[in-house]
Design an enzyme around this catalytic site. Structure first.
Site, mmCIF file in Angstrom:
data_model
loop_
_atom_site.group_PDB
_atom_site.id
_atom_site.type_symbol
_atom_site.label_atom_id
_atom_site.label_comp_id
_atom_site.label_asym_id
_atom_site.label_seq_id
_atom_site.Cartn_x
_atom_site.Cartn_y
_atom_site.Cartn_z
ATOM 1 N N SER A 186 25.180 16.820 21.886
ATOM 2 C CA SER A 186 23.761 17.004 22.251
ATOM 3 C C SER A 186 23.379 18.487 22.239
ATOM 4 O O SER A 186 22.295 18.858 21.771
ATOM 5 C CB SER A 186 23.451 16.374 23.607
ATOM 6 N N HIS A 236 29.466 9.660 23.303
ATOM 7 C CA HIS A 236 28.900 10.805 24.052
ATOM 8 C C HIS A 236 28.127 10.234 25.251
ATOM 9 O O HIS A 236 28.709 9.572 26.099
ATOM 10 C CB HIS A 236 28.051 11.620 23.069
ATOM 11 N N HIS A 240 38.622 13.036 26.569
ATOM 12 C CA HIS A 240 37.632 14.083 26.315
ATOM 13 C C HIS A 240 38.116 14.965 25.165
ATOM 14 O O HIS A 240 39.318 15.138 24.978
ATOM 15 C CB HIS A 240 37.416 14.951 27.562
ATOM 16 N N ARG A 263 33.104 16.869 37.210
ATOM 17 C CA ARG A 263 31.834 16.151 37.412
ATOM 18 C C ARG A 263 32.131 14.750 37.934
ATOM 19 O O ARG A 263 31.409 14.217 38.773
ATOM 20 C CB ARG A 263 31.047 16.084 36.087
#
Ligand code: HAX
Length: 440
Positions: A240, A270, A316, A325
């Site tokens: 993104s 994603h 990841h 996170r």
């Protein structure tokens, strides 16, 4: 305006710094590229700049040098809230310093003066077919604002290159100001009657979102603050961010660039992994009609892998540890949810799935990323990803609302530093074979 003032002061220093670096060390090598990387999604190739955030494989994200726990402690909060204001985060992303409470409030006020969404935006969204995904609506909503671009107007009028960042900042503020209302409108169109609450000038950006979503539990305001802070930026190579930068590098305005970025976010590898993650959890839960045992989760995970699918929310491209996170959301849930079976299931999956992925031996990182848990928190507050007609993707809209904070900050700086058109070189397989044979 405070952001413009501060940036006007910072940008000349940064221009000098970078110009010195380029004058003295333009030919200095930062790495080498292997055929594996050329054919492997450019993983690990050092070819982008961002001073706004960086991801260390073993530590995770730092935004302007601060870890997530540091941000949650240092960014200004209103008296009654557990989580910081997103206005303070946006100041930090753009300026690089933790703001005072007044400075954070100035950004919040700036947003309030720009938050109205034009009627044509609602008309465009209403005209979309019923099965259009919420991400399609989100991308269209952003594009529908493009006609208002100050950058494009000023560019047409002949603005000097050195001033490009100023209208880019205007556009970024105009767009980010409207995001909570756009997201709430999309939710209402997909799940309710298409009406939303009026924005409340006494509330901050995130609390206004919670208010427009009509979530009764006040804790959702804090979850929204947390959610929008942690998803905002993840250095510049993720799809993104990179798509936004790539499109922006043509001097397209932020509406074209961010919409492209959001289209990239919509993929299941994603941003859509957050809806897939919840769907996977609900799949396990529904199979057993209860929170399954660790053995049952192990079996379900192997079935997923053996069917040739990925386990969403795990693995990841950069991280090699549990995503901080994920940890921030886990801690929020542990504090606020006394009894929530789907959240408990996500915690149990965290105990089991890394072992399964390690045993399979393919994923370089068996640990969870943010998407392994984020859906469970929205679900807890009654915010659904899919509607009754099977139109899914609202969780990715929420990710996008946050991600635009990061990509628009990067876009302002890219204009300020005169970052050029992005245009890497592609090679044919024959050329790669020749290179390989020469190297022996
Ligand atoms: N489940 C099963 N297999 C996995 C896996 C997972 N969660 N993660 C990686 N693998 C597999 C890959 O598919 C790849 O298999 P092949 O060799 O057959 O192609 C192999 O392990 C090596 O992959 P990798 O080098 O470890 O990972 P990549 O850098 O190629 O991909 C991904 C990173 C995030 C795309 C990957 O881990 C994945 O598909 N995860 C599940 C989807 C997901 O959670 N995406 C969200 C990531 C965070 C994010 O961007 N959020 O928006």
């Amino acid at each position: 305006m405070i952001l413009k003032e501060k940036l006007s002061y910072l940008i000349p220093e940064w221009r000098e710094r970078v110009s010195l670096l380029l004058n003295d060390s333009r030919d200095c090598k930062v790495g080498e590229v292997t055929i594996g990387q050329v054919y492997g999604g450019m993983r690990g190739i050092k070819g982008l700049v961002s001073d706004i955030s960086s991801v260390d494989p073993n530590e995770g994200i730092r935004l302007r040098g601060f870890t997530i726990p540091e941000l949650l402690e240092l960014l200004p909060k209103d008296k009654s809230t557990e989580m910081p204001m997103v206005g303070g985060l946006y100041y930090l992303l753009l300026i690089g310093e933790i703001p005072s409470l007044d400075e954070a409030l100035e950004v919040e006020d700036e947003w309030k003066s720009r938050w109205d969404i034009p009627t044509h935006l609602s008309d465009v969204l209403q005209a979309m077919p019923e099965d259009a995904s919420p991400m399609t609506l989100f991308s269209q909503a952003i594009l529908s604002l493009q006609g208002e671009s100050v950058f494009t107007k000023k560019y047409r009028e002949g603005l000097h290159k050195s001033e490009y960042w100023e209208p880019m900042l205007e556009d970024s503020l105009n767009l980010t100001a409207k995001l909570p209302a756009i997201a709430a409108l999309i939710y209402s169109l997909k799940h309710r009657d298409g009406q939303t609450e009026q924005q409340d000038p006494n509330l901050d950006w995130s609390a206004n979102f919670a208010h427009m979503m009509q979530v009764a539990d006040n804790d959702y305001q804090d979850l929204s603050r947390l959610y929008f802070i942690i998803h905002s930026d993840h250095e510049s190579g993720n799809v993104s961010a990179h798509a936004t930068h790539l499109v922006g590098s043509t001097l397209a305005d932020i509406y074209f660039a961010a919409s492209a970025g959001m289209n990239g976010l919509s993929g299941p590898l994603h941003g859509r992994a957050n809806q897939e993650g919840l769907r996977w959890l609900l799949g396990v839960y529904n199979k057993y009609g209860r929170v399954p045992t660790e053995g049952e989760i192990t079996e379900y995970a192997w079935n997923t892998l053996n069917a040739g699918h990925v386990i969403p929310g795990y693995g990841h491209a950069v991280l090699r540890t549990t995503d901080p996170r994920f940890t921030a959301l886990l801690e929020f849930g542990q504090k606020h949810f006394l009894d929530d079976e789907i959240f408990d299931l996500a915690r149990l999956v965290y105990k089991v799935v890394p072992g399964v992925l390690r045993e399979q031996g393919k994923a370089k990182n068996p640990w969870p990323n943010v998407d392994a848990i984020s859906g469970t928190l929205q679900y807890h507050y009654g915010v659904d990803d899919c509607n009754e007609y099977g139109s899914c993707g609202f969780y990715t809209v929420l990710f996008g609302v946050s991600r635009i904070l990061g990509v628009s900050s990067n876009a302002v700086w890219a204009r300020a530093m005169g970052q050029p058109l992005e245009r890497p070189k592609s090679l044919t397989t024959t050329v790669l074979e020749e290179i390989a044979s020469q190297k022996g």
